[in-house]
Design a protein around this motif. Structure first.
Motif, PDB file in Angstrom:
ATOM      1  N   ILE A 176      40.860  36.244  45.643  1.00  0.00           N
ATOM      2  CA  ILE A 176      41.807  36.641  44.604  1.00  0.00           C
ATOM      3  C   ILE A 176      41.780  35.640  43.440  1.00  0.00           C
ATOM      4  O   ILE A 176      41.655  36.017  42.284  1.00  0.00           O
ATOM      5  CB  ILE A 176      43.238  36.720  45.187  1.00  0.00           C
ATOM      6  CG1 ILE A 176      43.305  37.841  46.231  1.00  0.00           C
ATOM      7  CG2 ILE A 176      44.252  36.979  44.081  1.00  0.00           C
ATOM      8  CD1 ILE A 176      44.599  37.889  47.002  1.00  0.00           C
ATOM      9  N   GLY A 177      41.838  34.357  43.788  1.00  0.00           N
ATOM     10  CA  GLY A 177      41.961  33.327  42.759  1.00  0.00           C
ATOM     11  C   GLY A 177      40.698  33.116  41.951  1.00  0.00           C
ATOM     12  O   GLY A 177      40.734  33.078  40.725  1.00  0.00           O
ATOM     13  N   ILE A 178      39.568  32.975  42.615  1.00  0.00           N
ATOM     14  CA  ILE A 178      38.342  32.610  41.900  1.00  0.00           C
ATOM     15  C   ILE A 178      37.525  33.841  41.517  1.00  0.00           C
ATOM     16  O   ILE A 178      36.977  33.929  40.434  1.00  0.00           O
ATOM     17  CB  ILE A 178      37.482  31.650  42.752  1.00  0.00           C
ATOM     18  CG1 ILE A 178      38.271  30.378  43.044  1.00  0.00           C
ATOM     19  CG2 ILE A 178      36.190  31.308  42.024  1.00  0.00           C
ATOM     20  CD1 ILE A 178      37.534  29.350  43.850  1.00  0.00           C
ATOM     21  N   PHE A 179      37.451  34.800  42.429  1.00  0.00           N
ATOM     22  CA  PHE A 179      36.530  35.902  42.172  1.00  0.00           C
ATOM     23  C   PHE A 179      37.225  37.163  41.657  1.00  0.00           C
ATOM     24  O   PHE A 179      36.605  38.206  41.510  1.00  0.00           O
ATOM     25  CB  PHE A 179      35.726  36.211  43.438  1.00  0.00           C
ATOM     26  CG  PHE A 179      34.943  35.017  43.929  1.00  0.00           C
ATOM     27  CD1 PHE A 179      33.803  34.608  43.269  1.00  0.00           C
ATOM     28  CD2 PHE A 179      35.360  34.296  45.022  1.00  0.00           C
ATOM     29  CE1 PHE A 179      33.089  33.498  43.693  1.00  0.00           C
ATOM     30  CE2 PHE A 179      34.660  33.190  45.462  1.00  0.00           C
ATOM     31  CZ  PHE A 179      33.515  32.785  44.791  1.00  0.00           C
ATOM     32  N   GLY A 180      38.530  37.062  41.419  1.00  0.00           N
ATOM     33  CA  GLY A 180      39.238  38.155  40.778  1.00  0.00           C
ATOM     34  C   GLY A 180      39.321  39.439  41.579  1.00  0.00           C
ATOM     35  O   GLY A 180      39.416  40.523  41.014  1.00  0.00           O
ATOM     36  N   VAL A 181      39.275  39.319  42.915  1.00  0.00           N
ATOM     37  CA  VAL A 181      39.405  40.521  43.728  1.00  0.00           C
ATOM     38  C   VAL A 181      40.874  40.963  43.742  1.00  0.00           C
ATOM     39  O   VAL A 181      41.773  40.135  43.861  1.00  0.00           O
ATOM     40  CB  VAL A 181      38.935  40.237  45.175  1.00  0.00           C
ATOM     41  CG1 VAL A 181      39.269  41.399  46.104  1.00  0.00           C
ATOM     42  CG2 VAL A 181      37.452  39.948  45.186  1.00  0.00           C
ATOM     43  N   ALA A 182      41.092  42.256  43.566  1.00  0.00           N
ATOM     44  CA  ALA A 182      42.464  42.759  43.605  1.00  0.00           C
ATOM     45  C   ALA A 182      42.689  43.481  44.920  1.00  0.00           C
ATOM     46  O   ALA A 182      41.798  44.166  45.418  1.00  0.00           O
ATOM     47  CB  ALA A 182      42.697  43.715  42.444  1.00  0.00           C
TER      48      ALA A 182
END
Lengths: 394, 341
Positions: A267-273
């Motif tokens: 979530i934080g680094i790779f922007g997965v929602a």
């Protein structure tokens, strides 16, 4: 011995194991670094088409023009440059001839090229198709396909624009409708544009938790047997079940810690929602652990020392990693491989997690996966317990 | 109640596949006794101990501790026993206190009682000031002391010691021996100790069972065992010969009265002989080969001699190199270094 004392003992054993884990600094660092590496490696190595930029492309313009005027090829190249300024997909350099272009591809200076033949303007002006040749590097099929795809896309847009311009005199209400009568729109189940990270993050979470339990449990048990500390627990009035349960709780804790780290990184680094419920995600991770525990215990019971246990686990885990649909979609495998993957719990764990995280599915949509995981877990534990008891008494 | 037996072993047998590790042994251990199982490595001592301490299941036969069967009532048996083995049962990454409090909690001892007992035990082995240090930082001697008090958390009536002095320096070995004796005298704890070290057995044990190839071949007090030799016409003679040669040794060995001959160093012979003529025959044969006898003594038999006499082979025959080094020249066998080789 009451259920209460059995549980009390197992919590004490779990607590002891986790204290040992947290005292092991290097091990703790590796616990965090391992999933981080995994995410970074698989996430960045596998590119999606949209992310490719800076491909080196040579341009040969041999167009001799029409009536001493080379308008057509120059405006084509300007159009190409215009589109590329937005996408930065290509880095274009001028090359003198087709032979030179091929030579540069062979030397690896450029990754492909475009060649405009001498009769390009002539053909266009005389009502024929203008041909453009794409030169690609066949030694690298993936890049070659990417360049072909990218250029074809650009050319389609340009042909379309030219065609619209050409049919305008026909006075159609919508010239696009004349040139391209079918319009295609693609729409996903959820909003947004999921990347490859969104595809692998759930799988890696499922896999890490599985690895944690399947390697952690046999090692934790056989190590204590080898060092001799297991005897200390065995000569105390402690139910064998407490030892097993305590070890399982500790390893599950370890697996969940790793799962949370991956989730936070994703979530934080790779922007997965996460589209679905985060509680359901955790519930699925726990269920995943439950389904792998039995298998871990069986392996523990059949191996005499740590080394063998680890080797056996590796042998079992590799096919699971690749056939469980973590890195590659199962659908792209040949049918016999697909059949094997249907017997692996990881397949269902990662599929369910993916559905929840990417597609926002709820319990009804993943009921098949849930049933399979529960049944697999129950069957494996039913096999594992008697086997484990026998091993402990020997 | 001095003669009440706390452990009863009845035709106990343990087989691993086709190999019989313990072969139909029976014995009783009295309450408050220090009982030794003496024998070479692989004789079946540890397997016997593991069966008695519920860690291993007998193939045949039964054993009871405090009246409880070690298989059927294993939980009850476990409440009565403590075990100290050669492999230290201690977690290196936990502190001394954490270790004891973990093992104590497995015995369901109330927290206050347990904390008090842990403090007392740490005090007893002088580890109080290290109680919050991780055990991994301790010396081997300190760790073995931890290992011993760990087994005392439940105040066991029976304490099993499996090669407790293996790998320890002489001073730590003495400490452990003294500790065990004190425990036995003050608490009345029954102690079962396995060892291949004659010294441990001789100094500590009230009664000794000599085990070889899974069978008990002799069981008695140390004194009585030695009488097997000194009571009969067997003698142990120590000879100092200034100009001892290999020929002389061979000559003595060839004598019909000599049961065993070992050369202790360049001038000393250790001979087990039998028969009334033994002295004469030996002196004659050495004189014939021009040997100069500087001294001659009739030795008290050691347990080692007893073992040699009963089994026909030395305890260390089957011991591996590691044990030879640890056992080395020391204490009682200080004068007999060459026998090690």
């Amino acid at each position: 011995m009451t259920v209460q004392t059995i549980l009390q003992h197992s919590f004490r054993i779990a607590q002891k194991d986790l204290t040992e884990l947290f005292r092991n600094r290097l091990g703790l660092v590796l616990l965090i670094v391992m999933p981080l590496f995994m995410m970074i490696m698989v996430g960045f190595i596998y590119p999606s088409n949209g992310t490719i930029t800076g491909l080196q492309v040579g341009v040969v313009n041999e167009d001799q023009g029409y009536n001493g005027n080379t308008n057509a090829s120059l405006s084509f190249l300007m159009g190409l440059q215009g589109i590329n300024n937005q996408t930065h997909m290509l880095v274009m350099t001028n090359v003198s001839s087709l032979a030179d272009l091929k030579d540069q591809v062979q030397r690896g200076a450029i990754e492909g090229g475009i060649m405009i033949p001498a009769n390009f303007s002539q053909s266009l002006m005389s009502g024929q198709q203008g041909t453009i040749i794409i030169v690609s590097d066949e030694s690298n099929p993936q890049i070659s396909a990417t360049i072909k795809g990218a250029l074809t896309g650009v050319f389609n847009v340009m042909s379309q624009q030219l065609a619209i311009h050409n049919v305008r005199p026909l006075n159609a209400t919508n010239s696009l409708a004349v040139v391209q009568p079918y319009s295609i729109q693609s729409q996903g189940v959820v909003n947004g544009n999921p990347s490859y990270f969104d595809f692998i993050a759930p799988g890696i979470m499922a896999m890490t938790v599985m690895m944690s339990v399947m390697t952690g449990l046999p090692v934790a048990i056989s190590q204590e047997k080898e060092v001799g500390t297991m005897d200390g627990m065995m000569v105390a009035p402690v139910n064998r079940l407490s030892i097993l349960l305590g070890k399982t709780i500790a390893q599950t804790g370890r697996g969940l810690i790793q799962g949370v780290i991956i989730l936070a990184l994703a979530i934080g680094i790779f922007g997965v929602a996460i589209q679905g419920s985060i509680l359901l995600v955790f519930a699925l991770l726990l269920l995943g652990v439950f389904s792998f525990v039995g298998l871990g215990i069986v392996v523990t019971s059949f191996t005499k020392d740590q080394e063998t246990a680890q080797m056996l686990m590796m042998t079992l885990m590799f096919p699971m990693m690749f056939l469980g649909g973590v890195f590659f979609p199962i659908q792209q495998m040949p049918w016999y491989m697909q059949d094997i993957s249907k017997f692996l719990p990881l397949t269902y764990a990662s599929s369910a997690l993916r559905k929840v995280m990417v597609l926002g599915a709820g319990i009804p949509q993943i009921s098949t996966e849930l049933i399979v995981l529960i049944v697999f877990g129950v069957v494996m534990i039913a096999i594992a317990l008697p086997v484990f008891k026998r091993m402990m008494i020997r | 109640m001095a003669n009440e037996s706390i452990i009863q072993v009845d035709h106990l047998t343990k087989m691993f596949k086709k190999f019989t590790a313990v072969d139909d042994i029976s014995f009783d251990v009295k309450k408050g006794e220090i009982f030794g199982l003496l024998g070479p490595n692989g004789a079946g001592k540890s397997t016997t101990l593991r069966m008695l301490s519920t860690l291993s299941r007998p193939t045949k036969g039964t054993a009871t501790i405090g009246g409880f069967d070690t298989v059927k009532n294993d939980t009850e048996v476990r409440k009565l026993i403590g075990i100290v083995s050669e492999k230290m049962i201690i977690y290196n990454r936990l502190t001394a206190k954490e270790n004891l409090s973990f093992f104590g909690s497995l015995f369901n001892i109330p927290k206050d009682t347990l904390n008090k007992r842990i403090d007392d035990l740490l005090e007893l082995v002088q580890l109080t000031k290290f109680k919050d240090a991780q055990v991994g930082t301790f010396s081997t001697g300190m760790r073995q002391r931890m290992n011993v008090v760990r087994a005392l958390l439940n105040m066991p009536q029976v304490l099993f010691l499996d090669e407790p002095t293996l790998g320890l320096d002489p001073q730590s070995s003495v400490e452990i021996r003294e500790f065990v004796r004190k425990l036995n005298q003050e608490q009345g704890t029954t102690v079962i100790i396995t060892t291949h070290m004659m010294l441990d057995a001789d100094l500590l044990c009230d009664r000794i069972a000599i085990i070889d190839h899974g069978k008990i071949i002799a069981l008695d007090t140390s004194t009585n065992l030695k009488k097997i030799i000194s009571g009969g016409d067997t003698m142990i003679i120590k000879l100092e010969i200034a100009n001892l040669t290999p020929t002389m040794v061979a000559t003595v060995k060839a004598l019909s009265c000599a049961d065993a001959v070992t050369q202790e160093n360049s001038t000393t012979l250790h001979v087990i002989v039998h028969g009334e003529e033994a002295f004469d025959s030996i002196i004659d044969s050495i004189r014939k080969t021009n040997g100069k006898i500087t001294s001659m003594a009739n030795l008290q038999p050691s347990l080692e001699d007893v073992f040699l006499h009963i089994t026909g082979h030395e305890v260390r025959d089957s011991a591996d190199q590691k044990i030879k080094q640890e056992h080395g020249p020391g204490k009682r066998f200080g004068a007999a270094p060459s026998r090690v080789r």
